[in-house]
Motif scaffolding. Structure first.
Motif, mmCIF file in Angstrom:
data_model
loop_
_atom_site.group_PDB
_atom_site.id
_atom_site.type_symbol
_atom_site.label_atom_id
_atom_site.label_comp_id
_atom_site.label_asym_id
_atom_site.label_seq_id
_atom_site.Cartn_x
_atom_site.Cartn_y
_atom_site.Cartn_z
ATOM 1 N N LYS B 578 -87.357 40.829 64.524
ATOM 2 C CA LYS B 578 -86.154 41.305 65.217
ATOM 3 C C LYS B 578 -86.274 41.183 66.735
ATOM 4 N N GLY B 579 -87.468 40.763 67.211
ATOM 5 C CA GLY B 579 -87.626 40.567 68.655
ATOM 6 C C GLY B 579 -87.675 41.855 69.452
ATOM 7 N N LEU B 580 -88.027 42.980 68.780
ATOM 8 C CA LEU B 580 -88.044 44.272 69.476
ATOM 9 C C LEU B 580 -89.133 44.338 70.546
ATOM 10 N N TYR B 581 -90.318 43.823 70.183
ATOM 11 C CA TYR B 581 -91.431 43.909 71.134
ATOM 12 C C TYR B 581 -91.145 43.076 72.381
ATOM 13 N N ALA B 584 -88.826 44.960 74.509
ATOM 14 C CA ALA B 584 -89.506 46.068 75.184
ATOM 15 C C ALA B 584 -90.315 45.541 76.357
ATOM 16 N N GLU B 585 -90.946 44.378 76.149
ATOM 17 C CA GLU B 585 -91.742 43.774 77.205
ATOM 18 C C GLU B 585 -90.877 43.427 78.416
ATOM 19 N N ARG B 586 -89.660 42.977 78.118
ATOM 20 C CA ARG B 586 -88.754 42.619 79.217
ATOM 21 C C ARG B 586 -88.109 43.853 79.841
ATOM 22 N N GLY B 587 -88.434 45.034 79.280
ATOM 23 C CA GLY B 587 -87.866 46.258 79.836
ATOM 24 C C GLY B 587 -86.454 46.518 79.360
ATOM 25 N N GLU B 588 -86.013 45.811 78.313
ATOM 26 C CA GLU B 588 -84.638 45.984 77.840
ATOM 27 C C GLU B 588 -84.531 47.046 76.750
ATOM 28 N N LEU B 589 -85.709 47.510 76.258
ATOM 29 C CA LEU B 589 -85.689 48.468 75.167
ATOM 30 C C LEU B 589 -86.714 49.568 75.454
ATOM 31 N N ALA B 590 -86.233 50.807 75.472
ATOM 32 C CA ALA B 590 -87.142 51.933 75.717
ATOM 33 C C ALA B 590 -87.461 52.620 74.403
ATOM 34 N N ASN B 591 -88.497 53.447 74.412
ATOM 35 C CA ASN B 591 -88.865 54.269 73.250
ATOM 36 C C ASN B 591 -89.214 53.456 72.012
ATOM 37 N N LEU B 592 -89.848 52.293 72.194
ATOM 38 C CA LEU B 592 -90.268 51.539 71.014
ATOM 39 C C LEU B 592 -91.633 52.068 70.565
ATOM 40 N N THR B 593 -91.684 52.478 69.294
ATOM 41 C CA THR B 593 -92.933 53.025 68.768
ATOM 42 C C THR B 593 -94.051 52.000 68.890
ATOM 43 N N GLY B 594 -95.186 52.442 69.380
ATOM 44 C CA GLY B 594 -96.330 51.546 69.550
ATOM 45 C C GLY B 594 -96.391 50.980 70.947
ATOM 46 N N VAL B 595 -95.245 50.943 71.641
ATOM 47 C CA VAL B 595 -95.236 50.423 73.003
ATOM 48 C C VAL B 595 -95.150 51.584 73.995
#
Lengths: 304, 634
Positions: B578-581, B584-595
């Motif tokens: 799903k490209g979540l990580y 998150a790396e790009r700073g577009e997604l906060a509160n990702l478990t594990g990150v």
């Protein structure tokens, strides 16, 4: 204390609190034990345990961690109590310490206490798998005890972490723990030395005769009167035991417990002497003369 | 320990007789070190002359070394306890101090005034009969005075002494004292005190402590010690309450004796009284009140006794014995005030062990109605309670309990909350009332039950709960397992975290409180499905142990299998379809478990799948092997 008054006296309330704490432990713990040190606080604890579970016997064993250096009168008293009250008495000695020849004279009070008391206690708790152990400690005994909980939580390594103790609200005690972890429980937390003596007097609780003044053979060392209780005591060339009228305010290992000169041979006289005296009860214990925070260090390591 | 009494030396028996009849008063002192609180307590200990010579010598020595009073005695040093605290110059907890006069024995709860004060003060106040609130005469009534007074009132203390300290520094001014007294009474008008006594004093100089101060002839009220010797003990109030006894332990030494042991939490009881056992509602008559010292005719609040009843009815630990004529209400949903005492916040949907009286139940936090600003007493909207915060919540219990509102009886209305994993005491609370809906909405009994539905499908219903990082492979494994089960003729459903969030849970975000609610709902849905006879595969990140425990608690033993899909975060990121990580790396997604949000791995899962070593097929096969092993599938 059978009369139902309109209000309770301070001793009736302290008694009820201690009984309630003991019942709570029996209801919640899998394998509780009562530490029995033979001293006056242990006598009070035993008496309270008999009250708490009457008409049943106290539903747990009593554990004496024996350093092998107690006064002979203490051993006799212990065995008499066990017989009279049909107690399940366990005596534990650190055999390894014994083999290593640890004694209070050649190794000093610190090593002796550490090996024969603290280590021995941990070994005994592990051996029998006790998950709750009653102790007779009181908060008024020493400054660092003022913050001790009634239910004091210990890690699987028996360590006491002063920063990780559970808050105790109302009469709601939290005795839950994981396997291996344990609780030390202090039913006399809120009693003072005066309360203990008053209660012994009112309830006519038997105590070791050493608390009462009598002629006993003693030698004076560094200002402390040490009773020559058996032939194991090495005497200096210039030392000659002499008979003096003495008694003990606190009982431990005989070489580590100082006597005081006294004529107090009844309970009222003992209480009177205590009230008029100018030194606190732990003064007689050689173990406490170490660093200011010595008691606290011992507790962190697992001492009661 | 020379008490003032001359009886000691002259007539010890008369002294003992007097001290036999002393009562016990517990009180709490509130204020900061700056207000002179430690000095005040130290002075009380000193003036009741409970200090031994060796303690005095130590005090003199410490005063010279660490004292703040020049050559004078620094009473505050008497109270110092733990070495770590001494080094940091702070106290971190409640310390209990003891002193005694000829009239009473006193237990003082000494709590610090720093930021941990709420937890500590609430603990100390829970057992106190009255409170001594310190006010610095120079500073007057401050925000912290309001805070302390509120907490004391919240814990049900009815009697308060306001010790206006350091009067020597305001020239013993009556005008200043009256001004502070007026201010305080305005503040207290919002609180529920029965009686307030303001005392002008100087703890350092001993004015109006035990001796009446000559410097303040205008003051006619009691000295602090006189106040403490006469204020009502809360136990006396409890004597007027209806009879209550939480059953602590059943005493069965032999077949002929069956006694119920406990401490009377309110009122009095006599043999022959009618009592009711709650929550069952069965009635009986008190036969004997048994004690070691002989049977009692009557027993009162505060006594620890053992009863026998005339009838053989079922009574066990946790039940409440009450006067049949004045029984307490019973409920399983409550409104309550909760004081939070743990670093980990209280969250809606979380389940805790609850201890009330001698009863242990589990309690789920339903809506958090609001939290309280302890400075302004304002209600603030909130969805969690942090350490030292106070809020009003609704609680749903696993079974009904008998209770009294806390305001009526502290012993039967106060409770603690315990974390189910760490076993720590994490909260304390006070019950207000049972919610009506628990009385009105009842479980609707139906004729066709779970067993019937399961039998028709020819299977044992259960839940396989897969937890793990995003991208670990939970849904994919569940998918394979479901296909295999289908092939075996099993009736299944796959509850997938992402899918549920698009419907039922689309109102929830990713804060811890939302995650807790997400898992609570998922657990409830799985429970309904199991009740319908289905095998449920639940694939949820479910990062918090406590939430998974809550889900597990909905099921019977053996009905809930926890599977940890254990993939290192690097692997999960690589497999992430799903490209979540990457987001998150790009700073577009906060509160990702594990990150940037935590994941708490299960400590003792039913199965751990090491995804660094297993393919998805192999992992699914492991799950099926466990199911076969437990004879849940053929």
């Amino acid at each position: 204390m059978t009369v139902a008054a309109a209000r309770l006296t301070h001793l009736q309330r302290l008694e009820a609190e201690a009984i309630s704490v003991m019942r709570e432990v029996v209801a919640e713990a899998e394998n509780p034990v009562m530490l029995y040190s033979i001293g006056k606080d242990s006598s009070v604890m035993l008496h309270l345990a008999r009250k708490a579970f009457h008409p049943a016997k106290p539903p747990f064993p009593f554990l004496h961690v024996d350093t092998t250096w107690k006064f002979r009168e203490m051993y006799a008293f212990r065995d008499r109590m066990a017989q009279e009250h049909d107690l399940d008495l366990l005596v534990y000695v650190n055999e390894d310490g014994l083999r290593r020849g640890i004694d209070p004279f050649s190794h000093g009070s610190v090593v002796h206490t550490d090996v024969m008391k603290t280590e021995a206690l941990k070994q005994a708790l592990d051996k029998y798998g006790f998950d709750a152990a009653f102790g007779g400690a009181r908060r008024d005994e020493e400054k660092s005890r003022a913050k001790e909980r009634i239910f004091s939580f210990r890690s699987a390594q028996h360590r006491w972490d002063p920063k990780n103790q559970r808050p105790e609200l109302w009469q709601l005690f939290n005795a839950r723990h994981r396997r291996g972890e344990s609780m030390r429980v202090f039913p006399l937390s809120n009693w003072t030395e005066l309360d203990v003596w008053l209660y012994i007097y009112l309830e006519q609780i038997p105590i070791v005769p050493l608390y009462f003044a009598a002629e006993r053979p003693v030698v004076e060392r560094d200002g402390t009167l040490i009773m020559v209780d058996d032939e194991r005591m090495p005497l200096e060339a210039d030392e000659e035991p002499e008979l003096r009228k003495v008694r003990f305010r606190t009982l431990g290992c005989y070489p580590l417990t100082g006597a005081i000169e006294s004529d107090a041979d009844t309970l009222p006289a003992i209480i009177q002497e205590m009230l008029l005296t100018r030194t606190s009860e732990r003064q007689g214990r050689v173990i406490d003369h170490d660093a200011a925070a010595s008691m606290e260090k011992k507790k962190v390591e697992g001492y009661f | 320990m020379s008490h003032a009494s001359t009886l000691i030396s002259e007539d010890i028996l008369a002294y003992l007789e007097a001290h036999e009849h002393k009562s016990l008063l517990r009180f709490i002192t509130c204020g900061s070190v700056d207000d002179g609180k430690s000095t005040l307590i130290g002075r009380l200990l000193y003036e009741s002359q409970l200090l031994f010579e060796d303690q005095l010598a130590a005090l003199e020595r410490d005063s010279q070394r660490d004292g703040t009073q020049g050559d004078g005695l620094d009473f505050a040093l008497l109270l110092d306890g733990l070495a770590a605290e001494r080094e940091q110059g702070i106290t971190i907890d409640v310390a209990y101090r003891y002193f005694s006069t000829d009239k009473r024995k006193y237990i003082v709860a000494d709590t610090p005034g720093h930021e941990q004060y709420t937890r500590n003060m609430v603990t100390g106040a829970s057992t106190a009969d009255c409170a001594v609130i310190l006010v610095d005469a120079r500073k007057g009534v401050l925000t912290q005075t309001r805070r302390h007074s509120y907490l004391v009132s919240l814990l049900g203390i009815r009697h308060v002494a306001v010790a206006v300290n350091k009067m020597d520094l305001v020239d013993y001014s009556e005008e200043r004292f009256r001004e502070i007294e007026r201010d305080y009474r305005v503040l207290a008008s919002q609180l529920a005190f029965d009686e307030i006594t303001c005392i002008p004093l100087s703890a350092l100089r001993g004015d109006n402590m035990t001796e009446r101060s000559e410097a303040m002839p205008w003051y006619r009220g009691p000295t602090l010690m006189e106040y403490l010797e006469t204020v009502e003990v809360d136990q006396e109030r409890l004597q007027r309450a209806p009879f209550r006894l939480p059953v602590q332990w059943v005493n069965r030494p032999d077949l002929d004796f069956r006694g119920f042991a406990g401490t009377i939490a309110g009122g009095a009881v006599a043999s022959g009284d009618r009592v009711v056992v709650l929550p069952s509602g069965r009635e009986s008559t008190v036969e004997r009140i048994v004690t070691f010292d002989g049977d009692l005719e009557r027993a009162i609040a505060g006594q620890a006794v053992t009863f026998t009843l005339a009838d053989e009815i079922d009574v066990s630990r946790g039940d409440l014995l009450a006067a049949a004529a004045a029984p307490p209400p019973v409920g399983d949903q409550f409104e309550a005030t909760v004081v939070w005492m743990a670093d980990e916040p209280l969250l809606r949907g979380r389940t805790y062990v609850m201890r009330v009286g001698t009863k242990t139940v589990t309690a789920t936090i339903a809506p958090l109605k609001y939290k309280l600003n302890v400075d302004s007493l304002e209600h603030v909207a909130a969805n969690q309670l942090a350490l030292n915060e106070i809020g009003v919540v609704e609680l749903e219990l696993s079974q009904p309990i008998a209770f009294d509102p806390y305001a009526a009886n502290r012993e039967t209305g106060g409770f603690i909350l315990i974390d189910r994993i760490t076993n720590n005491t994490v909260g304390a609370g006070m019950l207000h009332f049972a919610l009506r809906r628990s009385a009105n909405v009842q479980w609707q009994p139906v004729e066709v039950d779970r067993a019937a539905r399961a039998a028709l499908k020819g299977q044992e219903p259960f839940v396989v709960w897969l937890t793990g990082l995003p991208g670990a492979g939970k849904s994919a494994i569940a998918d394979v397992v479901e296909q295999r089960l289908l092939a075996l003729g099993r009736h299944t459903y796959l509850l997938d975290g992402d899918n549920v969030r698009q419907g039922l849970n689309k109102d929830l975000g990713f804060r811890p409180s939302d995650r807790a609610e997400n898992i609570r709902r998922a657990g409830e849905v799985a429970k309904l499905m199991v009740d319908a006879g289905l095998i449920v595969l639940a694939a949820f990140i479910s990062p918090f142990r406590a939430d998974r425990e809550t889900a597990r608690s909905l099921f019977a033993d053996g009905e809930f299998l926890e599977v940890h899909v254990d993939a290192p975060v690097e692997l999960a990121a690589r497999r992430d379809r799903k490209g979540l990580y990457a987001k998150a790396e790009r700073g577009e997604l906060a509160n990702l478990t594990g990150v940037d949000a935590p994941y708490e791995p299960p400590e003792d899962p039913d199965l751990r799948l090491d995804m660094a070593a297993l393919t998805l097929e192999e992992a699914a096969e492991r799950v099926l092997a466990v199911l076969r092993d437990r004879q849940l599938v053929p």
